[in-house]
Design a protein around this motif. Structure first.
Motif, PDB file in Angstrom:
ATOM      1  N   LEU A   1       9.840   7.971   7.843  1.00  0.00           N
ATOM      2  CA  LEU A   1      10.883   7.246   7.449  1.00  0.00           C
ATOM      3  C   LEU A   1      11.469   6.074   8.752  1.00  0.00           C
ATOM      4  N   TRP A   2      11.652   6.995   9.707  1.00  0.00           N
ATOM      5  CA  TRP A   2      12.358   6.088  11.072  1.00  0.00           C
ATOM      6  C   TRP A   2      11.604   5.320  11.761  1.00  0.00           C
ATOM      7  N   LEU A   3      10.268   5.582  11.947  1.00  0.00           N
ATOM      8  CA  LEU A   3       9.471   4.769  12.748  1.00  0.00           C
ATOM      9  C   LEU A   3       8.336   3.842  11.997  1.00  0.00           C
ATOM     10  N   THR A   4       8.373   4.175  10.772  1.00  0.00           N
ATOM     11  CA  THR A   4       7.351   3.145   9.920  1.00  0.00           C
ATOM     12  C   THR A   4       8.096   2.489   8.827  1.00  0.00           C
TER      13      THR A   4
ATOM     14  N   GLY B   1      -0.640   7.134   5.014  1.00  0.00           N
ATOM     15  CA  GLY B   1      -1.301   7.134   6.229  1.00  0.00           C
ATOM     16  C   GLY B   1      -0.468   7.958   7.284  1.00  0.00           C
ATOM     17  N   SER B   2       0.833   7.660   7.505  1.00  0.00           N
ATOM     18  CA  SER B   2       1.511   8.418   8.522  1.00  0.00           C
ATOM     19  C   SER B   2       1.545   9.611   8.481  1.00  0.00           C
TER      20      SER B   2
ATOM     21  N   VAL C   1      18.401   4.479   1.305  1.00  0.00           N
ATOM     22  CA  VAL C   1      17.074   5.778   1.480  1.00  0.00           C
ATOM     23  C   VAL C   1      17.087   6.844   0.670  1.00  0.00           C
ATOM     24  N   TYR C   2      18.415   7.213   0.372  1.00  0.00           N
ATOM     25  CA  TYR C   2      18.431   8.460  -0.317  1.00  0.00           C
ATOM     26  C   TYR C   2      18.016   8.220  -1.876  1.00  0.00           C
TER      27      TYR C   2
ATOM     28  N   LYS D   1       8.126  13.667   7.536  1.00  0.00           N
ATOM     29  CA  LYS D   1       8.775  12.394   6.397  1.00  0.00           C
ATOM     30  C   LYS D   1       9.851  11.855   7.257  1.00  0.00           C
ATOM     31  N   LEU D   2      10.554  12.629   8.044  1.00  0.00           N
ATOM     32  CA  LEU D   2      11.604  11.802   8.701  1.00  0.00           C
ATOM     33  C   LEU D   2      11.010  10.866   9.683  1.00  0.00           C
TER      34      LEU D   2
END
Length: 551
Positions: free
Chosen positions: A436-439, A424-425, A326-327, A432-433
Motif C-alpha cells: 500500500l505505502w510503496l506501490t 505482484g507486490s 484507503v480504509y 500489505k502495508l
C-alpha cells in the motif's frame, strides 16, 4: 427525415455543444468584466472641470473624474420630479467623483448634461490622495514648512513632491517602529502579564520569581520608552510640512503631508507617467494594509490570510481524506455498512457551507477551544485564547467541509489501480502495508492531487463559514510574525472573499468601494488559479511518473 435525424442522436450532440458554449461564454464574460473593471481601477483618469448651472441659474465650477453615465426617459425623469422641456426626450446624467468629502460631505455627484455650460481639462489640477477623507481635487497654491510658506505658484508642485517623498520615507520608519519594534515589546509585556498571573495561580509567585519578573519588565519598559521617544521625534518631523490647496468652490484648505499618500497631476501625465502611476498603485494594492474602511489602500493581509488558511486546510484535509479512502477501499469489508458510509460521504458534499460554520463555532470554538483554554491557558481568563474564532478553527472547519471531495477522489484513484499490481507486490514478498505505502499510494497520488485541487478551489472562495470561525473585517496583526511561536493559530485573520463581501455590501461609501470590489474579485480568481495550477503541475508530474506502471 427529421425523425431519422433525431434517431441518429445528432440533435443531442448539438444541444450539449450549445449548452457548453453558452456556459463558456457566460464564464468568459464574467471574468472579462471583472478583469476589465478590476484592472482599470488603478489607471489615472483625467480630471475634468465643468462650468455647471444649477436649477436656480447659478453657474459654478465642478472638478472631478467622470465615473459613469445614465440615460433616463423623459417620462421617468418627470415622474421623479425633474423638470423637462417639451423637446427633451431623454435626461442624460454623469456621475462625477468630486472627492473633497471634508468640504462637500460626499465623494460623488450626479450632474445633468443639459446644465453643463463648458468642459475643460486643466493641466494645473492636482489630485491629493489622503489617508483619510478620500481624494482631494483642486489647485495647489503653496507649500509650508513649520507654518511658513516655502514655495508658491508654479514652483509649489515640485517642492511639494520633494517634501512628500521625504515624508513617506519617514512614514516607513514609523510603520516599522510601530509594527515591528513596539509590537514586539507589547507582545512581550503581555507575555509577562500572563506569566505573572500563571505563577500566582500555581502559588509559585515567590521572591525569586518576583525579582526575575521585575527585571524582565524593567528591560521591556525601558525599551518601550526609548521607542516611544524615537516615535515622537519621527511624528514631529512629518508634521512640519503641509500644502495649501483650493477646492472648486474657492475654499482653501491646509493639508498636512503626514496625511497624504500620493500627489499627482493626471492631466499632465504622458503614457509612461500613467504606466508608472499604475504600477505604483498596483504594488500598493498588493503590499499595503487597507485604509478608509477598506475602500482604499492595499489588501495584503487578506491575501496572506487566504493563502495561509488554504495551505493549513490542505495539510489537515489531505491525510485524513487519504486515510479514510484507503480504509474504505483497501481494508473495510465491502457490504451494506460500507455502502451506507459512501452514501453519507457523498451527501456531506452537498451540505450547505454555513452548516459547517455553525458546527465549527459550536464544537471546535466553544467546546474544544474552551476546554483547551481551561487546561492550558487558565491565566488568560476571562479572555479566551483558543475559545474564540481563529485561524486554526477556520482551517479545520474548511478541512471538514472539503473532506468528502478528497475521500471520493482518492477512492476512485485507488479503484483504478489494477489488482495485478497488488498481487505482484505481494508475490514478491512485500506485506500489505508495504504494498500500500510503496506501490498503491504513489500510483494513486494523481487522484489525491485532483481531490486536493477541488478542495482548494472550494475552500479559497468560501465566505459563509469563515464569518463564524475566524475571519474579521480588519486584523491588527498577521497570524505569522517574528514573535514566538511565530505561527499564531489563535489569531483572527482577513480573507479575500470576506473582504469582497464587506467592501461591496457593508461599506458606507458604495460608489467608492465598487471599483475595489472588482479589483479584489480579480485578485481572488488569480490566487485560486495560482493555487490550483501549482497542484495541477504536481499532479501531472506524478501522473507521468507512474504512467508506465499503470500501463
Amino acid at each position: 427525415m427529421i425523425k431519422e435525424w433525431f434517431k441518429t442522436g445528432s440533435p443531442w450532440v448539438w444541444l450539449n455543444a450549445a449548452a457548453v458554449s453558452i456556459c463558456l461564454i457566460m464564464i468568459i464574460s464574467v471574468l472579462g468584466l471583472v478583469a476589465v473593471r478590476g484592472a482599470s481601477h488603478f489607471w489615472p483618469a483625467e480630471v475634468l472641470q465643468f462650468s455647471y448651472q444649477d436649477d436656480d441659474g447659478t453657474v459654478q465650477p465642478i472638478i472631478g473624474e467622470h465615473v459613469d453615465s445614465s440615460v433616463t426617459p423623459a417620462a421617468m425623469a418627470k415622474a421623479n420630479g425633474i423638470k423637462m422641456a417639451d423637446n427633451e426626450d431623454v435626461l442624460i446624467q454623469y456621475l462625477i467623483k468630486t472627492g473633497n468629502r471634508d468640504v462637500t460631505g460626499s465623494d460623488f455627484r450626479w450632474i445633468q448634461e443639459r446644465h453643463i455650460k463648458s468642459q475643460a481639462v486643466p493641466e494645473a489640477i492636482v489630485v491629493v490622495e489622503r489617508r483619510e477623507w478620500g481624494n482631494f481635487y483642486g489647485h495647489l497654491t503653496a507649500v509650508k514648512e513649520s507654518g511658513k510658506v516655502i514655495a508658491s505658484g508654479e514652483a509649489a508642485i515640485s517642492v511639494a513632491l520633494q517634501k512628500l517623498a521625504e515624508t513617506l520615507v519617514v512614514f516607513k520608519d514609523i510603520a516599522h517602529l510601530e509594527k515591528k519594534e513596539i509590537g514586539a515589546v507589547n507582545y512581550d509585556l503581555e507575555r509577562l502579564r500572563l506569566k505573572q498571573k500563571g505563577l500566582q495561580l500555581r502559588n509559585q509567585w515567590d521572591a525569586q520569581a518576583q525579582t526575575d519578573w521585575a527585571a524582565e519588565k524593567a528591560a521591556d519598559d525601558a525599551q518601550y520608552h526609548a521607542y516611544q521617544a524615537q516615535l515622537q521625534g519621527l511624528y514631529q518631523k512629518v508634521r512640519q510640512h503641509s500644502i495649501m490647496v483650493k477646492a472648486d468652490n474657492g475654499k482653501e484648505l491646509e493639508i498636512s503631508l503626514a496625511k497624504v499618500v500620493r500627489l499627482y497631476q493626471p492631466n499632465q501625465m504622458g503614457v509612461f507617467g500613467k504606466i508608472g502611476h499604475y504600477g505604483s498603485k498596483l504594488v500598493e494594492f498588493l503590499t499595503d494594509d487597507p485604509r478608509e474602511a477598506n475602500t482604499e489602500g492595499g489588501i495584503f493581509p487578506a491575501i496572506f490570510g487566504t493563502v495561509l488558511m488554504v495551505m493549513m486546510m490542505s495539510v489537515i484535509v489531505t491525510p485524513f481524506g487519504v486515510i479514510a479512502a484507503v480504509y474504505l477501499r483497501e481494508y473495510a469489508k465491502q457490504g451494506f455498512i460500507t455502502r451506507v458510509i459512501r452514501i453519507a460521504v457523498n451527501n456531506l458534499a452537498g451540505v450547505p457551507s454555513i452548516v459547517y460554520g455553525v458546527f465549527g463555532l459550536g464544537f471546535f470554538v466553544y467546546i474544544l477551544g474552551g476546554n483547551i483554554d481551561q487546561l492550558f491557558f487558565p491565566e488568560a481568563a476571562p479572555a479566551p485564547v483558543f475559545g474564540t474564532p481563529g485561524l486554526l478553527w477556520a482551517s479545520i472547519t474548511l478541512a471538514l467541509l472539503t473532506l468528502p471531495v478528497v475521500i471520493v477522489s482518492t477512492e476512485e484513484g485507488l479503484s483504478r489501480i489494477p489488482k495485478a499490481i497488488r498481487e505482484g507486490s505481494l508475490a514478491l514478498g512485500a506485506t500489505k502495508l508495504e504494498t500500500l505505502w510503496l506501490t498503491v499510494l504513489p500510483m494513486a497520488s494523481p487522484a489525491m492531487m485532483t481531490g486536493l485541487i477541488l478542495a482548494v478551489a472550494r475552500a479559497a472562495g468560501e465566505v459563509a463559514p469563515l464569518m463564524l470561525v475566524g475571519v474579521v473585517k480588519m486584523a491588527p496583526t498577521l497570524p505569522l510574525d517574528g514573535n514566538f511561536p511565530f505561527l499564531h493559530l489563535d489569531r483572527k485573520f482577513m480573507h479575500l472573499g470576506f473582504h469582497i463581501y464587506d467592501v461591496g455590501f457593508q461599506s458606507p461609501n458604495v460608489e467608492a468601494a465598487r471599483p475595489l470590489v472588482y479589483a479584489t474579485s480579480l485578485l481572488l480568481v488569480v490566487v485560486i488559479l495560482g493555487l490550483n495550477l501549482s497542484a495541477i503541475l504536481i499532479r501531472n508530474h506524478l501522473r507521468e511518473k507512474y504512467r508506465a506502471l499503470e500501463g
